[in-house]
Design a protein around this motif. Structure first.
Motif, PDB file in Angstrom:
ATOM      1  N   SER A 109     -33.319  26.399 -20.701  1.00  0.00           N
ATOM      2  CA  SER A 109     -33.865  25.038 -20.672  1.00  0.00           C
ATOM      3  C   SER A 109     -34.725  24.827 -19.422  1.00  0.00           C
ATOM      4  O   SER A 109     -35.725  24.114 -19.456  1.00  0.00           O
ATOM      5  CB  SER A 109     -32.736  24.008 -20.733  1.00  0.00           C
ATOM      6  N   GLU A 110     -34.331  25.450 -18.304  1.00  0.00           N
ATOM      7  CA  GLU A 110     -35.112  25.321 -17.076  1.00  0.00           C
ATOM      8  C   GLU A 110     -36.522  25.876 -17.259  1.00  0.00           C
ATOM      9  O   GLU A 110     -37.498  25.337 -16.710  1.00  0.00           O
ATOM     10  CB  GLU A 110     -34.431  26.061 -15.921  1.00  0.00           C
ATOM     11  N   THR A 111     -36.635  26.949 -18.042  1.00  0.00           N
ATOM     12  CA  THR A 111     -37.940  27.542 -18.297  1.00  0.00           C
ATOM     13  C   THR A 111     -38.792  26.639 -19.182  1.00  0.00           C
ATOM     14  O   THR A 111     -40.006  26.510 -18.974  1.00  0.00           O
ATOM     15  CB  THR A 111     -37.767  28.925 -18.950  1.00  0.00           C
ATOM     16  N   VAL A 112     -38.163  26.015 -20.171  1.00  0.00           N
ATOM     17  CA  VAL A 112     -38.883  25.073 -21.033  1.00  0.00           C
ATOM     18  C   VAL A 112     -39.430  23.915 -20.195  1.00  0.00           C
ATOM     19  O   VAL A 112     -40.600  23.521 -20.318  1.00  0.00           O
ATOM     20  CB  VAL A 112     -37.966  24.542 -22.153  1.00  0.00           C
ATOM     21  N   LYS A 113     -38.587  23.369 -19.326  1.00  0.00           N
ATOM     22  CA  LYS A 113     -39.026  22.275 -18.455  1.00  0.00           C
ATOM     23  C   LYS A 113     -40.171  22.720 -17.539  1.00  0.00           C
ATOM     24  O   LYS A 113     -41.144  21.988 -17.330  1.00  0.00           O
ATOM     25  CB  LYS A 113     -37.854  21.787 -17.599  1.00  0.00           C
TER      26      LYS A 113
END
Length: 456
Positions: A109-113
């Motif tokens: 999710s951190e990469t998506v953000k």
């Protein structure tokens, strides 16, 4: 700013050699498509569209509780065509859309953000998620100009010798301004060897229009897609290590992480010790200072603090604090085991409540029953809850002592502070403070062996 996501999940995955769609194969106990959907939610994206095709009804069923919207790609004519099939989802929306694949469950999710933030802050019309690797093999290459700006994506088969030396590759994951994506889709064509519509061509369309296109790299491991059972096992190992490492960093001791299988929704308290061979699945919650000796399976259950479990199966149930379970116990769904209880070897509990401090030490079956606190079950006790047509309930009060080899024929009630003689079959209510004896009187026939000529 409005954000939405599109997950491409229409392919069959021929190399999986499976009767079900590729995205439904599980990694650490959860379908790959659901890993990706859940990651989008953690990245604070509320509107998620899943593009389905092969086995569409199966995919819908597996994702029905994820609150997503579906678009149908009846014929798989490329990634660009998949997005075309979801145009209705994007119509009349302003903002950005992140596009990911349903067979790449390791994305964080951190990469998506990070991808979306980078896209917005730099005012790109499209942003590509890339990876930089030593051996780019047959991945599509990211071609940049002398200023470091993205020029295009070149598929491996179309690469020049110089382009093959590029080690920045396309992950197949993107972020687009919705309006720019929609207008570019109108210009896509399938004039290529495969006769397919490629989403990568949108990048060239935008660049030819003078629009800004960006790229941001992430760990290659996150972008790994699954196209075969071998790759499925590789991704499983990575995710299992990621999950186990997280628990260990939070204060859980895992004796052998490579031989411990924990689902990504499991919660475990600090100072719990987990031995090899344990499989912990679903939405299981395990408290603090528990000990899980080797080879148990626990699914969708709550295990409170200071519980010890050994070589047992616990499904959709609850075990109270300071209780011991096993070895070789089977706690079936809808069971509640109290505090300081003992569920011993070869004991099966089914849809029953067991009170605090009750001991069911060995070779016993309890089904469809309410059992009070402080009871003791002798070896070989059976709650006879089924008459061949219907199941009935047994109610046992507090501090009951059930002798060995007792049959409790449901429906029946055993009140508080009662004793049942060993070998009894109980069919009627046992009142408080009574001793129940339900067995035939013993008869000894003297000299019978000699009369029958059976002496050895």
């Amino acid at each position: 700013m409005y954000k939405c996501a599109m997950i491409l999940a229409a392919g069959k995955g021929k190399r999986m050699k499976s009767s079900m769609p590729k995205v439904l194969h599980k990694v650490c106990g959860k379908e790959m498509i659901n890993h990706v959907i859940d990651t989008m939610r953690k990245a604070e994206i509320d509107d998620v569209n899943v593009v389905i095709g092969t086995g569409s009804e199966m995919v819908k069923e597996a994702t029905q509780n994820r609150n997503v919207i579906y678009s149908l790609q009846e014929n798989q004519l490329g990634t660009g065509h998949a997005v075309m099939c979801a145009k209705e989802f994007l119509q009349n929306k302003e903002g950005v859309v992140a596009i990911f694949t349903g067979d790449a469950p390791l994305i964080k999710s951190e990469t998506v953000k990070k991808l979306i933030k980078y896209h917005v802050e730099n005012d790109f019309k499209a942003t590509i998620l890339t990876s930089i690797i030593d051996d780019p093999a047959e991945y599509g290459r990211i071609v940049r100009n002398e200023k470091g700006e993205v020029e295009k994506i070149v598929e491996f088969k179309d690469c020049s010798e110089n382009e093959k030396n590029i080690n920045e590759i396309n992950s197949g994951m993107y972020c687009f301004n919705i309006s720019n994506l929609l207008s570019s889709l109108e210009k896509l064509n399938n004039n290529n060897a495969q006769g397919e519509y490629y989403l990568t061509d949108v990048i060239s369309i935008l660049k030819n229009q003078g629009e800004k296109v960006g790229a941001i790299d992430t760990d290659f491991e996150e972008t790994l897609g699954v196209n075969s059972r071998v790759q499925l096992a590789e991704v499983e190992a990575i995710m299992r290590n990621r999950i186990n490492r997280c628990h260990m960093e939070n204060g859980v001791t895992i004796i052998s992480p490579e031989n411990t299988y924990i689902g990504d929704e499991v919660e475990i308290g600090k100072d719990t010790i987990i031995y090899p061979g344990n499989v912990i699945e679903g939405k299981t919650i395990i408290g603090e200072s528990c000990v899980l000796y080797p080879n148990s399976r626990i699914k969708d259950s709550i295990i409170e603090n200071n519980v010890t479990i050994q070589s047992s199966v616990i499904l959709d149930s609850k075990v109270g604090e300071n209780t011991t379970v096993g070895p070789f116990a089977y706690i079936r769904p809808e069971s509640i085991i109290g505090k300081k209880a003992r569920i011993g070897d070869f004991v099966e509990i089914k849809k029953s409540t067991i009170g605090d401090g009750t001991k069911v030490s060995h070779l016993t079956y309890i089904g469809d029953a309410e059992v009070g606190s402080g009871c003791n079950f002798g070896c070989g006790t059976v709650v006879v809850n089924y008459d061949g047509k219907k199941k009935y309930k047994t109610i046992i009060g507090n501090n009951a002592f059930i002798g060995c080899n007792t049959n409790l024929v449901s429906p029946v009630e055993v009140e508080d502070n009662t004793y049942i003689a060993a070998g009894s079959t109980i069919t009627q209510k046992v009142p408080e403070g009574a001793l129940a004896i339900g067995r035939a009187k013993q008869v000894n026939k003297e000299g019978w062996v000699d009369k029958k000529g059976l002496r050895k």
